[in-house]
Design an enzyme around this catalytic site. Structure first.
Site, PDB file in Angstrom:
ATOM      1  N   HIS A  42      -5.398  12.280  15.196  1.00 28.82           N
ATOM      2  CA  HIS A  42      -6.297  11.186  14.877  1.00 28.82           C
ATOM      3  C   HIS A  42      -5.957  10.274  13.921  1.00 28.82           C
ATOM      4  O   HIS A  42      -5.896  10.979  12.854  1.00 28.82           O
ATOM      5  CB  HIS A  42      -7.670  11.544  15.207  1.00 28.82           C
ATOM      6  N   HIS A  65      -2.294  16.578  19.054  1.00 30.24           N
ATOM      7  CA  HIS A  65      -2.526  15.146  18.724  1.00 30.24           C
ATOM      8  C   HIS A  65      -3.016  15.074  17.499  1.00 30.24           C
ATOM      9  O   HIS A  65      -3.700  15.859  17.020  1.00 30.24           O
ATOM     10  CB  HIS A  65      -3.167  14.646  19.819  1.00 30.24           C
TER      11      HIS A  65
END
Length: 131
Positions: free
Chosen positions: A100, A98
């Site tokens: 940010h 992922h």
């Protein structure tokens, strides 16, 4: 992955606040934000980290950030900049790749500093990397 919280969010088993979604990625609000508007970009397919994630997925995610999400953040919440952060292995709390997206503001007090006294001189690290 059966126990992956991000996979559960992507599958709709856990609710999220989705900002953007297509066939490859889902962009959600971070429930523990560093600044106002902190988002997470999640591939819909489970990949553990950067090394496992296909180039096409990373390229697609960055294209969406550059062409859709960042302009949206600038327009709607008037951020002055954007920090992208992505952890691999150490520091990666959830083992699902992922990215940010951390909107930046004057005086946001987002602290990305490290103990500079404990770092080796740049020249030493350069030599280690290049020799």
């Amino acid at each position: 992955m059966e126990n992956c919280i991000f996979c559960k969010i992507i599958n709709g088993d856990i609710p999220s606040r989705t900002v953007y979604e297509d066939e490859i990625i889902k962009v959600i609000m971070n429930i523990n934000p560093n600044t106002n508007g902190h988002l997470l970009v999640l591939p819909k397919t489970h990949y553990e980290n950067l090394m496992d994630t296909p180039n096409e997925v990373i390229t697609h995610a960055l294209d969406v950030v550059r062409n859709t999400i960042y302009p949206l953040l600038k327009e709607k919440i008037h951020c002055e900049g954007l920090t992208l952060a992505q952890n691999n292995e150490y520091g990666q709390e959830i083992k699902h790749y992922h990215l940010h997206l951390i909107p930046r503001y004057t005086d946001d007090n987002a602290d990305f500093t490290y103990d500079k006294e404990s770092l080796e001189p740049v020249e030493v690290i350069f030599d280690k990397i290049t020799k």
